[in-house]
Motif scaffolding. Structure first.
Motif, PDB file in Angstrom:
ATOM      1  N   SER A   1      25.685  24.831 -29.222  1.00  0.00           N
ATOM      2  CA  SER A   1      25.298  26.000 -29.874  1.00  0.00           C
ATOM      3  C   SER A   1      26.469  26.988 -29.472  1.00  0.00           C
ATOM      4  O   SER A   1      27.109  27.076 -28.487  1.00  0.00           O
ATOM      5  CB  SER A   1      24.090  26.522 -29.379  1.00  0.00           C
ATOM      6  N   THR A   2      26.398  28.227 -30.151  1.00  0.00           N
ATOM      7  CA  THR A   2      27.180  29.319 -29.980  1.00  0.00           C
ATOM      8  C   THR A   2      27.172  29.893 -28.637  1.00  0.00           C
ATOM      9  O   THR A   2      27.981  30.063 -27.878  1.00  0.00           O
ATOM     10  CB  THR A   2      27.246  30.270 -31.291  1.00  0.00           C
ATOM     11  N   GLY A   3      25.826  30.228 -28.229  1.00  0.00           N
ATOM     12  CA  GLY A   3      25.584  30.706 -26.909  1.00  0.00           C
ATOM     13  C   GLY A   3      26.098  29.683 -25.627  1.00  0.00           C
ATOM     14  O   GLY A   3      26.729  30.112 -24.937  1.00  0.00           O
ATOM     15  N   SER A   4      25.726  28.571 -26.005  1.00  0.00           N
ATOM     16  CA  SER A   4      26.391  27.401 -25.083  1.00  0.00           C
ATOM     17  C   SER A   4      27.797  27.556 -24.838  1.00  0.00           C
ATOM     18  O   SER A   4      28.568  27.540 -23.592  1.00  0.00           O
ATOM     19  CB  SER A   4      25.841  26.109 -25.463  1.00  0.00           C
ATOM     20  N   GLN A   5      28.611  27.545 -26.159  1.00  0.00           N
ATOM     21  CA  GLN A   5      30.011  27.566 -25.957  1.00  0.00           C
ATOM     22  C   GLN A   5      30.259  28.725 -25.478  1.00  0.00           C
ATOM     23  O   GLN A   5      31.348  28.532 -24.211  1.00  0.00           O
ATOM     24  CB  GLN A   5      30.348  27.586 -27.281  1.00  0.00           C
ATOM     25  N   VAL A   6      30.021  29.757 -25.561  1.00  0.00           N
ATOM     26  CA  VAL A   6      30.340  31.260 -24.958  1.00  0.00           C
ATOM     27  C   VAL A   6      30.050  30.987 -23.447  1.00  0.00           C
ATOM     28  O   VAL A   6      31.154  31.391 -22.596  1.00  0.00           O
ATOM     29  CB  VAL A   6      29.423  32.249 -25.576  1.00  0.00           C
ATOM     30  N   LEU A   7      29.047  30.689 -23.051  1.00  0.00           N
ATOM     31  CA  LEU A   7      28.792  30.240 -21.563  1.00  0.00           C
ATOM     32  C   LEU A   7      29.730  29.514 -20.924  1.00  0.00           C
ATOM     33  O   LEU A   7      30.179  29.667 -19.816  1.00  0.00           O
ATOM     34  CB  LEU A   7      27.438  29.976 -21.203  1.00  0.00           C
ATOM     35  N   TRP A   8      30.090  28.279 -21.624  1.00  0.00           N
ATOM     36  CA  TRP A   8      31.020  27.439 -20.723  1.00  0.00           C
ATOM     37  C   TRP A   8      32.195  27.962 -20.752  1.00  0.00           C
ATOM     38  O   TRP A   8      33.085  27.769 -19.904  1.00  0.00           O
ATOM     39  CB  TRP A   8      30.823  26.083 -21.886  1.00  0.00           C
ATOM     40  N   VAL A   9      32.630  28.807 -21.922  1.00  0.00           N
ATOM     41  CA  VAL A   9      34.133  29.439 -21.994  1.00  0.00           C
ATOM     42  C   VAL A   9      34.135  30.513 -20.737  1.00  0.00           C
ATOM     43  O   VAL A   9      35.150  30.384 -20.205  1.00  0.00           O
ATOM     44  CB  VAL A   9      34.699  30.141 -23.338  1.00  0.00           C
ATOM     45  N   ILE A  10      33.240  31.215 -20.646  1.00  0.00           N
ATOM     46  CA  ILE A  10      33.162  32.206 -19.838  1.00  0.00           C
ATOM     47  C   ILE A  10      33.319  31.463 -18.415  1.00  0.00           C
ATOM     48  O   ILE A  10      34.042  32.000 -17.386  1.00  0.00           O
ATOM     49  CB  ILE A  10      31.968  33.073 -19.620  1.00  0.00           C
ATOM     50  N   LEU A  11      32.588  30.605 -18.096  1.00  0.00           N
ATOM     51  CA  LEU A  11      32.491  29.797 -16.577  1.00  0.00           C
ATOM     52  C   LEU A  11      33.808  29.302 -16.509  1.00  0.00           C
ATOM     53  O   LEU A  11      34.689  29.276 -15.417  1.00  0.00           O
ATOM     54  CB  LEU A  11      31.712  28.614 -16.961  1.00  0.00           C
ATOM     55  N   ILE A  12      34.725  28.627 -17.562  1.00  0.00           N
ATOM     56  CA  ILE A  12      36.023  28.172 -17.354  1.00  0.00           C
ATOM     57  C   ILE A  12      37.000  29.381 -16.841  1.00  0.00           C
ATOM     58  O   ILE A  12      37.950  29.378 -16.187  1.00  0.00           O
ATOM     59  CB  ILE A  12      36.453  27.173 -18.325  1.00  0.00           C
ATOM     60  N   LEU A  13      36.766  30.422 -17.749  1.00  0.00           N
ATOM     61  CA  LEU A  13      37.669  31.522 -17.521  1.00  0.00           C
ATOM     62  C   LEU A  13      37.560  32.131 -16.014  1.00  0.00           C
ATOM     63  O   LEU A  13      38.379  32.671 -15.401  1.00  0.00           O
ATOM     64  CB  LEU A  13      37.531  32.723 -18.713  1.00  0.00           C
ATOM     65  N   LEU A  14      36.352  32.413 -15.440  1.00  0.00           N
ATOM     66  CA  LEU A  14      36.072  32.811 -14.285  1.00  0.00           C
ATOM     67  C   LEU A  14      36.190  32.082 -13.213  1.00  0.00           C
ATOM     68  O   LEU A  14      36.641  32.601 -12.205  1.00  0.00           O
ATOM     69  CB  LEU A  14      34.600  33.505 -14.419  1.00  0.00           C
ATOM     70  N   LEU A  15      35.998  30.711 -13.547  1.00  0.00           N
ATOM     71  CA  LEU A  15      36.062  29.809 -12.276  1.00  0.00           C
ATOM     72  C   LEU A  15      36.958  28.678 -12.724  1.00  0.00           C
ATOM     73  O   LEU A  15      36.562  27.796 -13.252  1.00  0.00           O
ATOM     74  CB  LEU A  15      34.807  29.459 -11.755  1.00  0.00           C
ATOM     75  N   PRO A  16      38.500  28.971 -12.794  1.00  0.00           N
ATOM     76  CA  PRO A  16      39.166  27.906 -13.571  1.00  0.00           C
ATOM     77  C   PRO A  16      39.189  26.362 -12.966  1.00  0.00           C
ATOM     78  O   PRO A  16      38.946  25.599 -14.037  1.00  0.00           O
ATOM     79  CB  PRO A  16      40.626  28.400 -13.460  1.00  0.00           C
ATOM     80  N   VAL A  17      39.128  26.387 -11.993  1.00  0.00           N
ATOM     81  CA  VAL A  17      39.097  25.135 -11.223  1.00  0.00           C
ATOM     82  C   VAL A  17      37.758  24.585 -11.086  1.00  0.00           C
ATOM     83  O   VAL A  17      37.617  23.392 -11.792  1.00  0.00           O
ATOM     84  CB  VAL A  17      39.992  25.020  -9.867  1.00  0.00           C
ATOM     85  N   VAL A  18      36.947  25.220 -10.743  1.00  0.00           N
ATOM     86  CA  VAL A  18      35.496  24.682 -10.596  1.00  0.00           C
ATOM     87  C   VAL A  18      34.920  24.567 -11.867  1.00  0.00           C
ATOM     88  O   VAL A  18      34.174  23.417 -12.308  1.00  0.00           O
ATOM     89  CB  VAL A  18      34.634  25.811  -9.599  1.00  0.00           C
ATOM     90  N   GLY A  19      35.056  25.662 -12.686  1.00  0.00           N
ATOM     91  CA  GLY A  19      34.553  25.622 -14.093  1.00  0.00           C
ATOM     92  C   GLY A  19      34.882  24.469 -15.061  1.00  0.00           C
ATOM     93  O   GLY A  19      34.315  23.712 -15.632  1.00  0.00           O
ATOM     94  N   LEU A  20      36.280  24.004 -14.656  1.00  0.00           N
ATOM     95  CA  LEU A  20      36.752  22.824 -15.630  1.00  0.00           C
ATOM     96  C   LEU A  20      36.098  21.602 -15.147  1.00  0.00           C
ATOM     97  O   LEU A  20      35.874  20.684 -15.609  1.00  0.00           O
ATOM     98  CB  LEU A  20      38.334  22.847 -15.280  1.00  0.00           C
ATOM     99  N   ILE A  21      35.915  21.543 -13.448  1.00  0.00           N
ATOM    100  CA  ILE A  21      35.414  20.259 -12.923  1.00  0.00           C
ATOM    101  C   ILE A  21      33.724  20.102 -13.559  1.00  0.00           C
ATOM    102  O   ILE A  21      33.603  19.040 -13.996  1.00  0.00           O
ATOM    103  CB  ILE A  21      35.411  20.105 -11.444  1.00  0.00           C
TER     104      ILE A  21
END
Length: 60
Positions: free
Chosen positions: A30-50
């Motif tokens: 869903s769009t909301g889920s996509q937005v949350l994942w992108v924000i996680l990766i942008l805010l926590l690049p290494v941890v979010g990626l893992i």
């Protein structure tokens, strides 16, 4: 020499994050889920990626 290694690792993380974001956008999540994942990766690049690697939506 340490700066070169750090710069190279930073570049690798950047490339992997861009690949993850593209994969998230292409996923069927869903769009909301996509937005949350992108924000996680942008805010926590290494941890979010893992976290995304193990639990996130993958491209279709």
């Amino acid at each position: 020499m340490d700066i070169e290694v750090g710069g190279f690792l930073g570049f690798i993380v950047l490339v992997l994050n861009i690949w993850a974001i593209i994969s998230i956008i292409k996923s069927g999540a869903s769009t909301g889920s996509q937005v949350l994942w992108v924000i996680l990766i942008l805010l926590l690049p290494v941890v979010g990626l893992i976290i995304w690697w193990f639990a996130g939506p993958k491209g279709g």
